[in-house]
Design an enzyme around this catalytic site. Structure first.
Site, PDB file in Angstrom:
ATOM      1  N   CYS A   2       1.515 -13.480   1.331  1.00 25.69           N
ATOM      2  CA  CYS A   2       0.167 -13.592   0.759  1.00 25.69           C
ATOM      3  C   CYS A   2      -0.820 -12.931   1.727  1.00 25.69           C
ATOM      4  CB  CYS A   2      -0.205 -15.060   0.589  1.00 25.69           C
ATOM      5  SG  CYS A   2       0.985 -15.976  -0.386  1.00 25.69           S
ATOM      6  N   ARG A  28      -0.379  -7.269  -0.119  1.00 20.06           N
ATOM      7  CA  ARG A  28       0.455  -8.370   0.395  1.00 20.06           C
ATOM      8  C   ARG A  28       0.831  -9.359  -0.706  1.00 20.06           C
ATOM      9  NH1 ARG A  28       0.503  -8.910   5.771  1.00 20.06           N
ATOM     10  NH2 ARG A  28       0.983 -11.108   5.600  1.00 20.06           N
ATOM     11  N   TRP A  74       1.224 -14.461  -3.423  1.00 20.82           N
ATOM     12  CA  TRP A  74       2.540 -14.073  -3.961  1.00 20.82           C
ATOM     13  C   TRP A  74       3.273 -15.392  -4.099  1.00 20.82           C
ATOM     14  CZ3 TRP A  74       7.724 -13.923  -1.906  1.00 20.82           C
ATOM     15  CH2 TRP A  74       8.616 -13.201  -2.691  1.00 20.82           C
ATOM     16  N   ASN A 100      -0.141 -18.933   3.903  1.00 20.03           N
ATOM     17  CA  ASN A 100       0.927 -17.956   3.682  1.00 20.03           C
ATOM     18  C   ASN A 100       2.183 -18.561   4.279  1.00 20.03           C
ATOM     19  OD1 ASN A 100       2.499 -15.708   3.273  1.00 20.03           O
ATOM     20  ND2 ASN A 100       1.675 -14.567   5.014  1.00 20.03           N
ATOM     21  N   GLY A 101       3.241 -18.692   3.484  1.00 20.68           N
ATOM     22  CA  GLY A 101       4.491 -19.279   3.988  1.00 20.68           C
ATOM     23  C   GLY A 101       4.876 -20.472   3.119  1.00 20.68           C
ATOM     24  N   GLU A 474      19.255   3.769  -0.995  1.00 24.08           N
ATOM     25  CA  GLU A 474      17.788   3.752  -0.851  1.00 24.08           C
ATOM     26  C   GLU A 474      17.144   4.372  -2.084  1.00 24.08           C
ATOM     27  OE1 GLU A 474      15.320   2.572   0.473  1.00 24.08           O
ATOM     28  OE2 GLU A 474      13.758   4.056   0.060  1.00 24.08           O
ATOM     29  N   LYS A 478      14.163   2.678  -4.362  1.00 22.00           N
ATOM     30  CA  LYS A 478      12.882   3.345  -4.640  1.00 22.00           C
ATOM     31  C   LYS A 478      12.617   3.410  -6.132  1.00 22.00           C
ATOM     32  CE  LYS A 478      10.851   3.331  -1.580  1.00 22.00           C
ATOM     33  NZ  LYS A 478      11.705   2.554  -0.913  1.00 22.00           N
ATOM     34  N   GLU A 481      12.261  -0.200  -7.787  1.00 21.32           N
ATOM     35  CA  GLU A 481      11.114  -1.059  -7.442  1.00 21.32           C
ATOM     36  C   GLU A 481       9.791  -0.525  -7.986  1.00 21.32           C
ATOM     37  OE1 GLU A 481      10.006  -1.619  -3.327  1.00 21.32           O
ATOM     38  OE2 GLU A 481      10.732   0.351  -2.796  1.00 21.32           O
ATOM     39  N   HIS A 497      36.781   4.274  -8.768  1.00 19.78           N
ATOM     40  CA  HIS A 497      37.322   2.912  -8.602  1.00 19.78           C
ATOM     41  C   HIS A 497      36.550   1.897  -9.440  1.00 19.78           C
ATOM     42  CE1 HIS A 497      39.932   4.335  -5.403  1.00 19.78           C
ATOM     43  NE2 HIS A 497      38.894   5.022  -4.968  1.00 19.78           N
ATOM     44  N   LYS A 591       4.530  -6.467   0.046  1.00 20.16           N
ATOM     45  CA  LYS A 591       4.746  -5.430   1.051  1.00 20.16           C
ATOM     46  C   LYS A 591       5.629  -5.913   2.197  1.00 20.16           C
ATOM     47  CE  LYS A 591       4.531  -1.531   3.089  1.00 20.16           C
ATOM     48  NZ  LYS A 591       5.480  -0.497   2.595  1.00 20.16           N
TER      49      LYS A 591
HETATM   50  C1  AGP Z   1      11.000  -0.928   0.505  1.00 25.04           C
HETATM   51  O1  AGP Z   1      10.570   0.052  -0.442  1.00 25.04           O
HETATM   52  C2  AGP Z   1      10.788  -2.325   0.019  1.00 25.04           C
HETATM   53  N1  AGP Z   1       9.421  -2.554  -0.211  1.00 25.04           N
HETATM   54  C3  AGP Z   1      11.467  -3.363   0.874  1.00 25.04           C
HETATM   55  O2  AGP Z   1      12.860  -3.208   0.674  1.00 25.04           O
HETATM   56  C4  AGP Z   1      11.217  -3.313   2.406  1.00 25.04           C
HETATM   57  O3  AGP Z   1      11.847  -2.176   2.946  1.00 25.04           O
HETATM   58  C5  AGP Z   1      11.850  -4.559   3.032  1.00 25.04           C
HETATM   59  O4  AGP Z   1      11.197  -5.695   2.505  1.00 25.04           O
HETATM   60  C6  AGP Z   1      11.747  -4.569   4.563  1.00 25.04           C
HETATM   61  O5  AGP Z   1      10.401  -4.583   4.945  1.00 25.04           O
HETATM   62  P1  AGP Z   1      10.036  -4.223   6.488  1.00 25.04           P
HETATM   63  O6  AGP Z   1      10.484  -2.807   6.708  1.00 25.04           O
HETATM   64  O7  AGP Z   1       8.565  -4.403   6.573  1.00 25.04           O
HETATM   65  O8  AGP Z   1      10.803  -5.185   7.347  1.00 25.04           O
END
Ligand code: AGP
Length: 596
Positions: A2, A28, A74, A100-101, A474, A478, A481, A497, A591
């Protein structure tokens, strides 16, 4: 994760700056938002679901307000509703809290507070906090002490910010989620203090900050400020730090979204990542050489950089390293010894699973190297050594420029380990130059056209070999998400396989290639896909007949992964935009994941 913001001081537009602060924290979390402003004696509280969007500053601009707290949520406990949005208040409305948490023992606390006559308006864990502070305030008579003793009741990792209308104070405490203090220093002294989850929230007002460390709390009335240890109450000195990067770096500029701006930032950011102190790189390489076991641990995109690094260390330095997603690392903790080395990679420097791995390593006496983008982040401050990615602020939820910076640094370390640091730096500088040439308007337009062509596809597969295999994974992250397309990455050799059963006529399959020993094998894999009707999109230095579409990427040898992922980033961006999604703030994501 958050976003938290607070201000107390001489300014009378604390509501307006709270709105602006939230808008700079929206990356965030954006399920809901809320602001509390002290208006005379009472609190004016506004909150709603959805992103803070276009809330007008004049909703708080009318009345003078010098004390405010605000929050973007969040959701963890309790659905996305207006009632569950923060801030949450105590019975008499004199205490407001944003959080936050997670308060892991909130059900027990809620039951005890109800027995004392407290009533609750929401389903959140957070709401127990103002009521608990109210109870403690009856005992201590001092707001800061009441917050401190209330915190001693919490289990779990958190950052909280509490406001008290009677004492006109802000008090914040953290164990595990970031909080940073902005010092509103004017010619004639201190005019007030900002407290926020991240620097961009107040950066237009001040670039002088103080970091709150885990287990610490801070209290201020806008004139003076006190830092204390939560457990003991002991006061702690805290130095002021001047932030070097500027607001513009954190702004979109003339891009529609942060994601595209940050993709284009890679024309400079990868070079900055490569520009590390050679002595430090050699020291780290020596630490890896000496370590009895080196463990690379990260989450999400950063974890794919670590997977690619496993190939870098093997191929370049013939050195074995262990790689695990931080969330899976728990079952490997027993391998950590005092002479082990844990390398953690993180853009935000606040990811909870990574922090947990670091704390276990420290308890075992292992050394920790952090490769992070946010200077002053918890991971940065808790590591034994830190290499900064220097990508500049990455605000879009999808990580792009941080990833290529991580790859560059890890490859540089592998070359240093092989005692070929100069060669590695030369290769990487050539790669940044190729990147600059590649990332031009025609290249972007080519990918927008490709996105146009495949935008209605609901399934998309990506294959790669060696360091291009982690990049295939990766690529899937991308595309998933930001566009919500079902994308999956595979090791090319694994297709036969199982996954090849998924291929139908016209299924788009992206093939990541390099001019290396894996090339012939992956071209055969591409033929297997094509034979089953797949539409083959080749990404790499050379065109082949098996490709229906080809995105040319300069040759980069062992650094090929850095260049190959960039067309994927651009393609994912345009798929999102063409499918009407906001690539900067995808649904269900945040984020930085500061909760486990
Ligand atoms: C990446 O596009 C994502 N938003 C997510 O996987 C991110 O890489 C992951 O949460 C790790 O975050 P960090 O690099 O801030 O530790």
């Amino acid at each position: 994760m958050c976003g938290i913001f607070g201000y107390v001081g001489k300014r009378t537009d604390a509501g307006v700056i709270a709105i602006d602060g939230l808008k700079n924290l929206e990356y965030r979390g954006y399920d809901s938002w809320g602001i509390a402003c002290k208006d005379g004696k009472t609190l004016d509280v506004k909150k709603d679901i959805g992103p803070i969007g276009d809330i007008q500053s004049d909703q708080f601009g009318g009345k003078a307000c010098s004390l405010s707290i605000a929050h973007t949520r969040w959701a963890t406990h309790g659905g996305v509703t207006q009632r569950n949005a923060h801030p949450h208040l105590c019975e008499d409305g004199t205490i407001a809290v944003v959080h936050n948490g997670i308060v892991e023992n909130y059900l027990e606390l809620r039951r005890d507070l109800k027995a004392k006559g407290h009533t609750f308006q929401s389903e959140t864990d957070t709401e127990v906090i103002p009521h608990l502070i109210e109870e403690e305030l009856k005992k201590t008579g001092d707001f800061a002490e009441a917050v401190r003793t209330a915190c001693l009741h919490f289990d779990g990792r958190y950052a909280i910010l509490a406001l008290h209308t009677e004492s006109n104070m802000l008090v914040a405490a953290r164990t595990g989620s970031p909080l940073i203090i902005g010092v509103d220093r004017q010619q004639n002294g201190i005019d007030g203090y900002f407290i926020a989850s991240d620097i961009p929230a107040f950066m237009k007002h001040t670039r002088v900050v103080q970091y709150l460390d885990d287990g610490e709390m801070v209290s201020t009335d806008g004139k003076t400020i006190t830092f204390q240890d939560i457990k003991t109450g002991d006061k702690r000195p805290k130095r002021e730090i001047a932030i070097t990067w500027n607001v513009e770096q954190a702004q979109k500029g003339d891009y529609e979204h942060f994601m595209l701006k940050e993709i284009m930032d890679q024309k400079e950011s990868v070079a900055r990542a490569v520009n590390q102190d050679e002595g430090e790189i050699r020291t780290i390489a020596e630490a890896i050489r000496r370590a009895k076991g080196t463990f690379l641990v990260a989450c999400g995109t950063a974890a794919k950089a670590c997977m690619a690094a496993e190939y870098f260390f093997s191929v370049v330095a013939e050195h074995h390293v262990n790689v695990a997603p931080a969330s899976e690392f728990k079952l490997f903790h027993h391998f950590l010894k005092p002479d082990s080395l844990l390398i953690v990679v993180s853009q935000s420097g606040e990811t909870a699973d990574v922090l947990e791995a670091m704390r276990v390593a420290r308890d075992k006496g292992s050394k920790v190297l952090a490769i992070v983008n946010v200077e002053g982040s918890t991971i940065d401050r808790e590591a034994d050594y830190t290499l900064l990615i220097n990508a500049g602020p990455e605000r879009a939820v999808p990580s792009t420029k941080a990833l290529t910076g991580q790859l560059a640094i890890l490859l540089l370390i592998a070359y240093a380990l092989a005692e070929r640091l100069k060669e590695g730096r030369t290769l990487l500088l050539e790669t940044t130059s190729s990147l600059n040439d590649m990332l031009n308007p025609r290249f972007v337009e080519r990918l927008e056209t490709l996105a146009e062509k495949i935008q209605s596809e609901e399934d998309l597969y990506i294959i790669g070999k060696s360091w291009n295999y982690p990049m295939a994974l990766e690529s899937a992250i991308k595309i998933q998400e930001v566009s919500y397309v079902h994308a999956e990455g595979f090791a090319a050799g694994e297709l036969k396989h199982g996954p090849i059963a998924l291929i139908e006529e016209g299924t788009p399959c992206i093939v990541l290639t390099g001019n290396d020993e894996a090339l012939q094998d992956i071209l055969s894999n591409a033929q297997e896909l094509k034979a089953r009707g797949a539409m083959i999109i080749g990404i790499g230095p050379k065109k082949f007949d098996v490709f229906d579409e080809w995105i040319k990427v300069p040759e980069a040898g062992t650094a090929q992964a850095i260049l190959n992922i960039i067309p994927i980033q651009v393609l994912a961006y345009f798929l999102a935009v063409k499918r009407g999604k906001n690539p900067d703030m995808p649904r269900n994501l945040a984020k930085s994941v500061t909760v486990k």
